[in-house]
Design a protein around this motif. Sequence first.
Motif, PDB file in Angstrom:
ATOM      1  N   UNK A 129      37.269  59.476  21.862  1.00 19.83           N
ATOM      2  CA  UNK A 129      38.466  59.086  21.237  1.00 19.83           C
ATOM      3  C   UNK A 129      38.443  59.271  19.789  1.00 19.83           C
ATOM      4  N   UNK A 130      39.532  59.461  19.010  1.00 21.80           N
ATOM      5  CA  UNK A 130      39.670  59.668  17.597  1.00 21.80           C
ATOM      6  C   UNK A 130      40.546  58.608  16.967  1.00 21.80           C
ATOM      7  N   UNK A 131      40.317  58.174  15.930  1.00 22.96           N
ATOM      8  CA  UNK A 131      40.981  57.087  15.162  1.00 22.96           C
ATOM      9  C   UNK A 131      41.725  57.933  13.988  1.00 22.96           C
ATOM     10  N   UNK A 132      42.874  57.686  13.775  1.00 23.21           N
ATOM     11  CA  UNK A 132      43.606  58.523  12.988  1.00 23.21           C
ATOM     12  C   UNK A 132      44.626  57.577  12.050  1.00 23.21           C
ATOM     13  N   UNK A 133      44.994  58.151  10.801  1.00 29.04           N
ATOM     14  CA  UNK A 133      45.811  57.390   9.846  1.00 29.04           C
ATOM     15  C   UNK A 133      47.221  58.215   9.753  1.00 29.04           C
ATOM     16  N   UNK A 134      48.425  57.682   9.849  1.00 25.48           N
ATOM     17  CA  UNK A 134      49.432  58.524   9.649  1.00 25.48           C
ATOM     18  C   UNK A 134      50.526  57.123   9.314  1.00 25.48           C
ATOM     19  N   UNK A 135      51.750  57.702   8.427  1.00 22.08           N
ATOM     20  CA  UNK A 135      52.693  56.882   8.152  1.00 22.08           C
ATOM     21  C   UNK A 135      54.144  57.361   8.770  1.00 22.08           C
ATOM     22  N   UNK A 136      53.915  58.357   9.899  1.00 16.28           N
ATOM     23  CA  UNK A 136      54.875  58.842  10.686  1.00 16.28           C
ATOM     24  C   UNK A 136      54.920  58.552  12.168  1.00 16.28           C
ATOM     25  N   UNK A 137      54.441  57.538  12.443  1.00 16.16           N
ATOM     26  CA  UNK A 137      54.380  56.842  13.792  1.00 16.16           C
ATOM     27  C   UNK A 137      54.910  55.435  13.699  1.00 16.16           C
ATOM     28  N   UNK A 138      55.382  55.137  14.889  1.00 20.04           N
ATOM     29  CA  UNK A 138      55.726  53.559  15.061  1.00 20.04           C
ATOM     30  C   UNK A 138      54.635  52.756  15.441  1.00 20.04           C
ATOM     31  N   UNK A 139      54.469  51.463  14.741  1.00 23.96           N
ATOM     32  CA  UNK A 139      53.491  50.581  14.955  1.00 23.96           C
ATOM     33  C   UNK A 139      53.608  49.663  16.048  1.00 23.96           C
ATOM     34  N   UNK A 140      54.905  49.663  16.562  1.00 26.17           N
ATOM     35  CA  UNK A 140      55.429  48.701  17.720  1.00 26.17           C
ATOM     36  C   UNK A 140      55.241  49.148  19.077  1.00 26.17           C
ATOM     37  N   UNK A 141      54.891  50.397  19.403  1.00 25.40           N
ATOM     38  CA  UNK A 141      54.799  50.983  20.653  1.00 25.40           C
ATOM     39  C   UNK A 141      53.635  52.052  20.862  1.00 25.40           C
ATOM     40  N   UNK A 142      53.196  51.950  21.847  1.00 26.13           N
ATOM     41  CA  UNK A 142      52.149  52.999  22.400  1.00 26.13           C
ATOM     42  C   UNK A 142      52.800  54.161  22.844  1.00 26.13           C
ATOM     43  N   UNK A 143      52.267  55.241  22.682  1.00 28.85           N
ATOM     44  CA  UNK A 143      52.629  56.697  23.033  1.00 28.85           C
ATOM     45  C   UNK A 143      51.935  56.991  24.363  1.00 28.85           C
ATOM     46  N   UNK A 144      52.529  58.151  25.148  1.00 30.97           N
ATOM     47  CA  UNK A 144      51.822  58.879  26.107  1.00 30.97           C
ATOM     48  C   UNK A 144      52.407  60.039  26.669  1.00 30.97           C
ATOM     49  N   UNK A 145      51.770  61.016  26.255  1.00 32.01           N
ATOM     50  CA  UNK A 145      51.844  62.408  26.951  1.00 32.01           C
ATOM     51  C   UNK A 145      50.679  63.162  26.620  1.00 32.01           C
ATOM     52  N   UNK A 165      45.688  54.521  14.262  1.00 33.00           N
ATOM     53  CA  UNK A 165      46.153  54.753  15.535  1.00 33.00           C
ATOM     54  C   UNK A 165      44.990  55.387  16.461  1.00 33.00           C
ATOM     55  N   UNK A 166      44.526  54.897  17.554  1.00 33.65           N
ATOM     56  CA  UNK A 166      43.599  55.452  18.458  1.00 33.65           C
ATOM     57  C   UNK A 166      44.101  56.431  19.492  1.00 33.65           C
ATOM     58  N   UNK A 192      48.626  63.735  10.062  1.00 33.95           N
ATOM     59  CA  UNK A 192      47.586  62.587   9.976  1.00 33.95           C
ATOM     60  C   UNK A 192      46.426  62.910   9.331  1.00 33.95           C
ATOM     61  N   UNK A 193      45.503  62.064   9.175  1.00 36.96           N
ATOM     62  CA  UNK A 193      44.174  62.010   8.565  1.00 36.96           C
ATOM     63  C   UNK A 193      43.232  61.507   9.731  1.00 36.96           C
ATOM     64  N   UNK A 194      42.320  62.395  10.004  1.00 42.29           N
ATOM     65  CA  UNK A 194      41.147  61.874  10.842  1.00 42.29           C
ATOM     66  C   UNK A 194      40.222  60.827  10.226  1.00 42.29           C
TER      67      UNK A 194
END
Length: 345
Positions: A212-228, A240-241, A275-277
């Motif tokens: 797994x990787x942890x990233x930092x970004x200002x462009x994703x919502x912090x109130x829901x998980x995403x999947x695809x 975000x993980x 994003x930033x790794x």
Amino acid sequence: MKKSYLIIGAGLAGLTLAYQLKKRGQQVLLLDKGENHSSSIAAGIVNPMVFRRMNKSWRLDDFLPFSETFYKELESLLEVSFYHPIPILRCFSSLQEKQWWLEKSAKREYEGYLHDFQDGNTEHPLLHCEFGMGKVKSAYWIDTSVFVENFQKFFLTNNELRQQEFHSGDLFPAEARYEDKIYDGIIFCAGHAQKYLPYFHHLPIEQTKGQVMTIRTNELSETESLNRKCFVLPLGEKLFKVGATYEWNNPTLHATPDGLHDLQDKLSHLFKGSYELIKQDAGIRPTVKDRRPLLGQSDEYKHLYLFNGLGAKGYMMAPLLSLEMAELILDGKEPPMEYNIKRFS
């Protein structure tokens, strides 16, 4: 009458089983050498669905409510927070997947889990949503590092956890003696490391490496998980993980450039932004070919037991399965053959 049990491994399986035995008034001792940590590296997402064909997870209606109650009880006991409800947005990969979603969401048995279909392109311009998306309800995630660290600390404080390696040469299975003490039962919860032990070696426990990787970004919502293609789990503070890879029969514990490339490629099918790794981690899951856990008692040595093979859905299954494992040990109540180790006898 209080009995004494030795549990080999203080990951998710060992910790939950030790707790169930303690609740029944038994004495427990966990041994763990502190390597792998797959239970704390795991994302801990409890997803009611299997997205492959939009089906409910195995035994969902049993596992989900039990696990929610279990984790809330532990939060109160340990005085920490690690249980976090969160919806999951599934961005469909095909028209077929969209159709499966529409069919399942119209059924009453799915109404507690699936929201209606959404277009997604206008609300989420930085996501790949060309086939639409749907929202999964009743999902949550466990902050696994907080859970494992504080649960282990609970047993350490009570002198019920020793951070040391198990040596099979010090075990005398016929009398359930380890080193200089005789136990009423010895339970192996060693995860993928079970392959290196001389007991239950006939069971098909596979070593499935995950990165797994942890990233930092200002462009994703912090109130829901995403999947695809992958999951994206918000951790707070714009972190975000993202995961995970599946590397079969690979017992190495280090993160690799190939694993990072795989994760970045998976994320590119979901997220268009930048994003930033921050970091990359790896662990080894104990998985079974038929995708069912392993619970049972040794045919050869009546005091030896195994609780293993929880796999990717472990954080949903472990609370109830650990209770069923305790009922086998204390009451002789055999688990169903579907996940009893006797299915491989």
